[in-house]
Scaffold this motif. Structure first.
Motif: not given
Length: 184
Positions: A44, A75, A78, A82, A84-86, A89-90, A93, A131
């Protein structure tokens, strides 16, 4: 559309101005608009900006490489940019990594990397919402430090073949330094 007409308004005569929307729609009918997503395997752009900032801040090459690896793997997993990551998502993962058999200490290390990354992006104004703000710490079992018994200390002393070895053992025992600190 209005911006186009405003820009060319001084270049086009008053008589031809009403014809512009008609010509514009004729031209645009031959195009198909398709939404594209950022699903590339390339890092990213925000990650590269962050890694450059770490270099400027004087972080070690090993630290930068670790951050690049940990964030890059997340990255890839998911598969979204970056911005759009919430937190979901974390968490997902980290849950997958836990199911893969990673220890809680490793997961906490990853969470710390994510937190540093997203905190920096948020402070810099590159993302609107952090996030990791609600991503709590991962509890990990504390390892009980084991103290060597007198018998074990005596065995270590007997294994020392030189005065140098004995000095190193005594230094480690007296100071509590790590081996890497003594060798450094």
């Amino acid at each position: 559309a209005m911006q186009i007409e405003k820009r060319i308004g001084s270049d086009v005569s008053f008589d031809t101005m009403p014809k512009i929307p008609h010509h514009r729609s004729d031209i645009l009918q031959s195009f198909e608009v398709i939404e594209t997503a950022n699903h590339s395997n390339e890092p990213d752009d925000l990650l590269n900006v962050y890694l450059d900032a770490l270099k400027v801040m004087g972080r070690s090459v090993k630290t930068i490489d670790r951050y690049a690896y940990v964030i890059g793997r997340m990255m890839e997993s998911v598969k979204i940019p970056t911005r759009q990551i919430t937190v979901y998502h974390l968490r997902s993962y980290l849950s997958k990594e836990q199911a893969r058999g990673l220890q809680d200490s490793s997961l906490e290390g990853m969470r710390e990397v994510f937190t540093a990354y997203f905190n920096w992006l948020h402070r810099e104004g590159l993302i609107d919402k952090n996030p990791t703000a609600n991503l709590g710490a991962i509890k990990r079992a504390k390892k009980q430090k084991q103290i060597y018994s007198d018998v074990e200390n005596e065995k270590m002393d007997r294994c020392c073949m030189s005065i140098r070895d004995r000095a190193i053992v005594y230094l480690l025992r007296a100071t509590g330094c790590r081996i890497s600190e003594v060798t450094g």
